[in-house]
Motif scaffolding. Structure first.
Motif, mmCIF file in Angstrom:
data_model
loop_
_atom_site.group_PDB
_atom_site.id
_atom_site.type_symbol
_atom_site.label_atom_id
_atom_site.label_comp_id
_atom_site.label_asym_id
_atom_site.label_seq_id
_atom_site.Cartn_x
_atom_site.Cartn_y
_atom_site.Cartn_z
ATOM 1 N N ALA A 21 0.833 -1.207 0.000
ATOM 2 C CA ALA A 21 0.000 0.000 0.000
ATOM 3 C C ALA A 21 0.870 1.259 0.000
ATOM 4 O O ALA A 21 0.576 2.221 -0.706
ATOM 5 N N ASN A 22 1.952 1.253 0.765
ATOM 6 C CA ASN A 22 2.856 2.411 0.781
ATOM 7 C C ASN A 22 3.541 2.592 -0.569
ATOM 8 O O ASN A 22 3.716 3.718 -1.036
ATOM 9 N N ALA A 23 3.923 1.498 -1.214
ATOM 10 C CA ALA A 23 4.524 1.586 -2.551
ATOM 11 C C ALA A 23 3.509 2.111 -3.555
ATOM 12 O O ALA A 23 3.839 2.946 -4.407
ATOM 13 N N ASP A 24 2.261 1.652 -3.462
ATOM 14 C CA ASP A 24 1.209 2.144 -4.358
ATOM 15 C C ASP A 24 0.932 3.622 -4.111
ATOM 16 O O ASP A 24 0.708 4.387 -5.045
ATOM 17 N N LYS A 25 0.984 4.048 -2.850
ATOM 18 C CA LYS A 25 0.788 5.466 -2.543
ATOM 19 C C LYS A 25 1.908 6.292 -3.159
ATOM 20 O O LYS A 25 1.657 7.354 -3.736
ATOM 21 N N ALA A 26 3.141 5.833 -3.059
ATOM 22 C CA ALA A 26 4.273 6.558 -3.648
ATOM 23 C C ALA A 26 4.115 6.650 -5.168
ATOM 24 O O ALA A 26 4.368 7.705 -5.764
ATOM 25 N N ALA A 27 3.683 5.561 -5.791
ATOM 26 C CA ALA A 27 3.445 5.571 -7.242
ATOM 27 C C ALA A 27 2.330 6.551 -7.589
ATOM 28 O O ALA A 27 2.411 7.267 -8.593
ATOM 29 N N ALA A 28 1.303 6.602 -6.755
ATOM 30 C CA ALA A 28 0.186 7.528 -6.986
ATOM 31 C C ALA A 28 0.650 8.971 -6.892
ATOM 32 O O ALA A 28 0.291 9.807 -7.728
ATOM 33 N N GLU A 29 1.455 9.273 -5.894
ATOM 34 C CA GLU A 29 1.959 10.635 -5.740
ATOM 35 C C GLU A 29 2.820 11.039 -6.932
ATOM 36 O O GLU A 29 2.746 12.170 -7.409
ATOM 37 N N LYS A 30 3.611 10.105 -7.428
ATOM 38 C CA LYS A 30 4.434 10.372 -8.612
ATOM 39 C C LYS A 30 3.538 10.625 -9.834
ATOM 40 O O LYS A 30 3.796 11.527 -10.634
ATOM 41 N N MET A 31 2.486 9.844 -9.966
ATOM 42 C CA MET A 31 1.560 10.003 -11.078
ATOM 43 C C MET A 31 0.887 11.380 -11.024
ATOM 44 O O MET A 31 0.754 12.052 -12.045
ATOM 45 N N VAL A 32 0.492 11.818 -9.843
ATOM 46 C CA VAL A 32 -0.135 13.126 -9.695
ATOM 47 C C VAL A 32 0.820 14.214 -10.161
ATOM 48 O O VAL A 32 0.441 15.101 -10.932
ATOM 49 N N GLU A 33 2.047 14.155 -9.713
ATOM 50 C CA GLU A 33 3.036 15.173 -10.105
ATOM 51 C C GLU A 33 3.261 15.180 -11.613
ATOM 52 O O GLU A 33 3.425 16.226 -12.223
ATOM 53 N N GLN A 34 3.240 14.011 -12.220
ATOM 54 C CA GLN A 34 3.507 13.891 -13.654
ATOM 55 C C GLN A 34 2.370 14.461 -14.501
ATOM 56 O O GLN A 34 2.604 15.039 -15.554
ATOM 57 N N TYR A 35 1.124 14.298 -14.068
ATOM 58 C CA TYR A 35 -0.009 14.625 -14.920
ATOM 59 C C TYR A 35 -0.846 15.821 -14.507
ATOM 60 O O TYR A 35 -1.640 16.308 -15.292
ATOM 61 N N LYS A 36 -0.700 16.320 -13.297
ATOM 62 C CA LYS A 36 -1.644 17.332 -12.805
ATOM 63 C C LYS A 36 -1.644 18.628 -13.609
ATOM 64 O O LYS A 36 -2.662 19.299 -13.662
#
Length: 172
Positions: free
Chosen positions: A19-34
């Motif tokens: 879950a922590n790894a998925d959260k980190a991936a999610a945060e990276k995705m937000v930064e990439q696309y927002k």
């Protein structure tokens, strides 16, 4: 009993680590696309609304093997405001192997301009792990069971979202 408790603790730690790894991936995705208004146009099909003022995301493009779906903020100069009913439903390994789906969804990014999410839009995406919803969506207009029977381990519900549709994360 001690061995069973130790195994359960180890299993729970593994789930927490994932879950922590998925959260980190999610945060990276937000930064990439927002801040990218047209991200997502390369692997998603869009349809013009009946009134011609906005676009609707209708699913993966034919032949796409995308594991990440990013809904665009705009398409052909107009905003993307909606995701169609069952637009990305059943994008999982079993359906791909059976040639009944084009991709296996693992991550989804929905920008804040999307205010309507259709019924079962991502249902049965059993390998879907991360979903980021940037802005509140209209629960009077949005459907039920949007993320029914998915593999979500991390979901970001938008700030300001007061209500979720019935069966939003319904399991089998």
């Amino acid at each position: 009993k001690l061995a069973a408790a130790e195994k359960e603790a180890k299993d729970n730690k593994a789930l927490l680590d994932k879950a922590n790894a998925d959260k980190a991936a999610a945060e990276k995705m937000v930064e990439q696309y927002k801040d990218n208004p047209i991200a997502g146009t390369d692997n998603v099909d869009y349809e013009l609304s009946d009134d011609g003022t906005y676009y609707i995301a209708t699913g993966l493009k034919e032949g796409s093997d995308a594991t990440i779906v990013v809904i665009a903020r705009e398409y052909n100069g107009l905003p993307v405001k909606e995701i169609a009913e069952e637009a990305f439903a059943n994008q999982n390994e079993a359906k791909v192997e059976a040639k009944e789906a084009v991709g296996v969804l693992r991550n989804v990014y929905i920008p804040d301009n999307v205010t309507i999410i259709g019924t079962k839009a991502f249902a049965w995406c059993t390998q879907l792990q991360v979903a980021i919803l940037e802005g509140p969506f209209d629960t009077d207009e949005s459907g039920v069971e949007i993320f029914m029977e998915t593999g979500l381990s991390y979901i970001k519900i938008p700030a300001g979202q007061k209500v979720l549709p019935a069966g939003f994360l319904r399991a089998n």
